[in-house]
Scaffold this active site. Structure first.
Site, PDB file in Angstrom:
ATOM      1  N   LYS A 241       0.860  -1.158  -0.147  1.00  0.00           N
ATOM      2  CA  LYS A 241      -0.113  -0.063   0.084  1.00  0.00           C
ATOM      3  C   LYS A 241       0.644   1.718   0.209  1.00  0.00           C
ATOM      4  CE  LYS A 241      -3.333   2.480   2.908  1.00  0.00           C
ATOM      5  NZ  LYS A 241      -4.703   2.598   4.378  1.00  0.00           N
ATOM      6  N   ASP A 246      -3.205  10.002   4.120  1.00  0.00           N
ATOM      7  CA  ASP A 246      -4.616   9.585   4.062  1.00  0.00           C
ATOM      8  C   ASP A 246      -4.998  10.824   5.023  1.00  0.00           C
ATOM      9  OD1 ASP A 246      -6.615   8.747   4.578  1.00  0.00           O
ATOM     10  OD2 ASP A 246      -6.141   6.312   5.692  1.00  0.00           O
ATOM     11  N   LYS A 253     -10.100  12.157   8.501  1.00  0.00           N
ATOM     12  CA  LYS A 253     -10.517  11.618   9.783  1.00  0.00           C
ATOM     13  C   LYS A 253     -10.016  12.624  10.786  1.00  0.00           C
ATOM     14  CE  LYS A 253      -7.036   7.681   8.806  1.00  0.00           C
ATOM     15  NZ  LYS A 253      -7.605   7.671   8.898  1.00  0.00           N
ATOM     16  N   ASP A 264       1.514   6.104   5.932  1.00  0.00           N
ATOM     17  CA  ASP A 264       0.440   4.959   5.413  1.00  0.00           C
ATOM     18  C   ASP A 264       0.967   4.800   4.268  1.00  0.00           C
ATOM     19  OD1 ASP A 264      -1.702   4.133   5.756  1.00  0.00           O
ATOM     20  OD2 ASP A 264      -3.289   5.635   4.370  1.00  0.00           O
ATOM     21  N   ASP A 323     -12.640   6.695   3.386  1.00  0.00           N
ATOM     22  CA  ASP A 323     -11.087   6.167   4.660  1.00  0.00           C
ATOM     23  C   ASP A 323     -10.569   4.996   4.492  1.00  0.00           C
ATOM     24  OD1 ASP A 323      -8.940   7.319   6.126  1.00  0.00           O
ATOM     25  OD2 ASP A 323     -10.483   7.333   8.015  1.00  0.00           O
ATOM     26  N   GLU A 325      -9.544   3.299   1.974  1.00  0.00           N
ATOM     27  CA  GLU A 325      -8.745   3.127   0.929  1.00  0.00           C
ATOM     28  C   GLU A 325      -7.738   2.473   0.199  1.00  0.00           C
ATOM     29  OE1 GLU A 325      -7.652   4.960   3.562  1.00  0.00           O
ATOM     30  OE2 GLU A 325      -5.995   4.987   2.943  1.00  0.00           O
ATOM     31  N   ARG A 327      -6.592  -0.416   0.097  1.00  0.00           N
ATOM     32  CA  ARG A 327      -8.147  -2.004  -0.120  1.00  0.00           C
ATOM     33  C   ARG A 327      -8.746  -2.162  -1.052  1.00  0.00           C
ATOM     34  NH1 ARG A 327     -12.963  -2.620   4.010  1.00  0.00           N
ATOM     35  NH2 ARG A 327     -10.840  -1.109   4.906  1.00  0.00           N
TER      36      ARG A 327
END
Ligand code: BES
Ligand code: MN
Ligand code: ZN
Length: 474
Positions: A241, A246, A253, A264, A323, A325, A327
């Site tokens: 990833k 993020d 968030k 992230d 959020d 994101e 996957r």
């Protein structure tokens, strides 16, 4: 930190010298007298006899010395001197030394490699001001064969690079910067790096990566890094990833959980770090690392809750939470890996859910796979490298949480988040042996401890490298 093996006789002895201690006392046999003269040895013997310093690996006691001697001796507990212990010993010494150190612990082979690896892990520092990064050195005294040390150095450097990538802040770490840095760092090692830009992503229907990256003025990309040694029999793919920051997107968030989200990208960084190790050691296993890189931002072009996107290979996802994101970008790359590369196994690694952090804390990563064989191999690699994994279940009963009336799945399936996130990914791997590592917990450390330094830990780089190495034949 950099490492020089053997203390050259011409070298001025460093101000700080590390000596091992076990229950029988200080291990002074391996320490040459140029490093610690006879008078210093006597002081060390006396101090150990009187104050009985800890022999636990990682524990270090400082003994200041007078006069012409090194300014101080670090008495490092050796534990049972296993490789795992010596990794902790090295990290403890590097941390306590805080600068140049002569390490008078004479070991060979795997133990020497582990000591060097630990020195690099514990001596790691990140500072956004490059001039402020300390250029500390460790001189390792070794008893005979120093060839094994290069293994430890390769592991330590791969992990340090993964930490650097994850620790770099978002204004520097654009998707393009990530891709160029990967290419510049890995190409000299013989890795072929292709940078796939937005037009390629559109042609290949990387709808998840485009939907996430479309939120940002910084265009997304895919890093495709291939190590193809001659004589390889296995081909493994690692998907990481690569979210450079993020914010959560429209499902924003709160500030407290957002401010560290430059890490992230840690899954992608670990995947690239593992490849760095593998290429440096010229491991005879074919490896492809795929990192979909994007920023999850807020803007007029951001994806919305309710949107439906199409991944590589045609599966569709209804976005319920912007959020979730990670996957979305992993799904594209997993589908691509399986369809185009036909690997023997594919592992994805990601800071995917806060849920895994609640379940396992920050010392272990979550391992999800339907394959007992892959679970055993990855767990073993994790135990060997001190990056432990704990196997988590894929629970058939929760399948309905993933359903959507208008698409093949939704992206935010409720509790338990770590499990349903893993179940979301599973179909994208098709029939290929697949495992998912959720490293949202161990990817960051709150303080310097054990093998880690505050901030990004590089978790996964060493365990994946070890897992890949285990596929080498002959
Ligand atoms: N990057 C986060 C997960 C994360 C949380 C990493 C804490 C490191 C520390 C991920 O993209 C995320 O936001 N996950 C959500 C998923 C939810 C919206 C289904 C989460 O875990 O809250
Ligand atoms: Mn998120
Ligand atoms: Zn994320």
């Amino acid at each position: 930190m950099t490492i020089d093996v053997r203390l050259g006789i011409d070298e001025p002895a460093p101000e700080t010298v590390a000596v091992g201690v076990d229950p029988s006392g200080p291990a002074l046999d391996g320490v040459p007298t140029q490093v610690l003269p006879v008078s210093g040895r006597a002081l060390v013997e006396q101090f150990v006899a009187e104050s009985d310093p800890s022999t636990k690996p990682g524990d270090v006691r400082e003994l200041p010395l007078p006069g012409e001697l090194p300014a101080r001796v670090l008495l490092a507990g050796l534990g049972a001197s296993t490789p795992a212990d010596l990794r902790l010993v090295g990290a403890g010494i590097a941390r306590a030394a805080g600068g140049d150190v002569g390490v008078g612990i004479a070991v060979a082979g795997d133990e020497l490699a582990a000591l060097a690896e630990g020195l690099l892990l514990g001596g790691y520092r990140f500072d956004a001001r490059p001039g402020k990064r300390p250029a500390a050195r460790a001189w390792l005294v070794c008893s005979d064969d120093a060839s094994a040390v290069s293994r430890g150095i390769a592991y330590g450097r791969g992990a340090a690079w993964a930490r650097d990538l994850a620790n770099t802040r978002a204004p520097t770490k654009t998707p393009t910067w990530m891709a160029r840095t990967a290419a510049e760092t890995l190409s000299p090692l013989g890795v072929r790096v292709s940078i796939r830009e937005a037009n390629w992503l559109a042609e290949q229907s990387f709808g998840g990566t485009l939907a996430v990256g479309g939120s940002s003025v910084l265009p997304p990309c895919l890093v495709d890094a291939r190590w193809r040694p001659s004589g390889a029999t296995a081909h493994l793919v690692v998907v990481g990833k690569g979210i450079t920051f993020d914010t959560g997107g429209y499902n924003l968030k709160p500030g407290a959980s957002m401010k560290t989200m430059y890490t992230d990208v840690a899954g992608g960084a670990a995947a690239l770090g593992a490849l760095h190790v593998v290429a440096a050691l010229r491991v005879p296993v074919a490896v492809t690392v795929l990192v979909p890189v994007a920023e999850n931002a807020v803007s007029g072009s951001a994806m919305r809750p309710g949107d439906v996107i199409r991944h590589h290979g045609g599966r569709t996802t209804e976005i319920l939470n912007t959020d979730a994101e990670g996957r979305l970008v992993l799904a594209d790359a997993l589908a691509f890996a399986v369809a185009r590369l036909r690997p023997d196994a594919v592992v994805d690694i990601a800071t995917l859910t806060g849920g895994i952090k609640v379940a396992l804390g920050t010392s272990a990563g979550g391992l999800f796979t339907p394959s007992d064989e892959l679970a055993a191999a990855l767990s073993r690699a994790g135990d060997d490298t001190g990056e432990p994994l704990w196997r988590m279940p894929l629970v058939d009963d929760y399948a309905e949480l993933l359903s959507s009336n208008i698409a093949d799945a939704n992206n935010s399936s409720g509790q338990p988040q770590a499990v349903t996130a893993a179940m979301f990914l599973r179909p994208f791997a098709g029939h290929t042996a697949w495992a998912h590592l959720d490293i949202a917990g161990p990817a960051r450390a709150a303080s310097d401890a054990g093998l880690v330094t505050r901030g990004a830990t590089g978790f996964g780089a060493r365990l994946l490298a070890r897992w890949i190495e285990a596929h080498a034949v002959g």
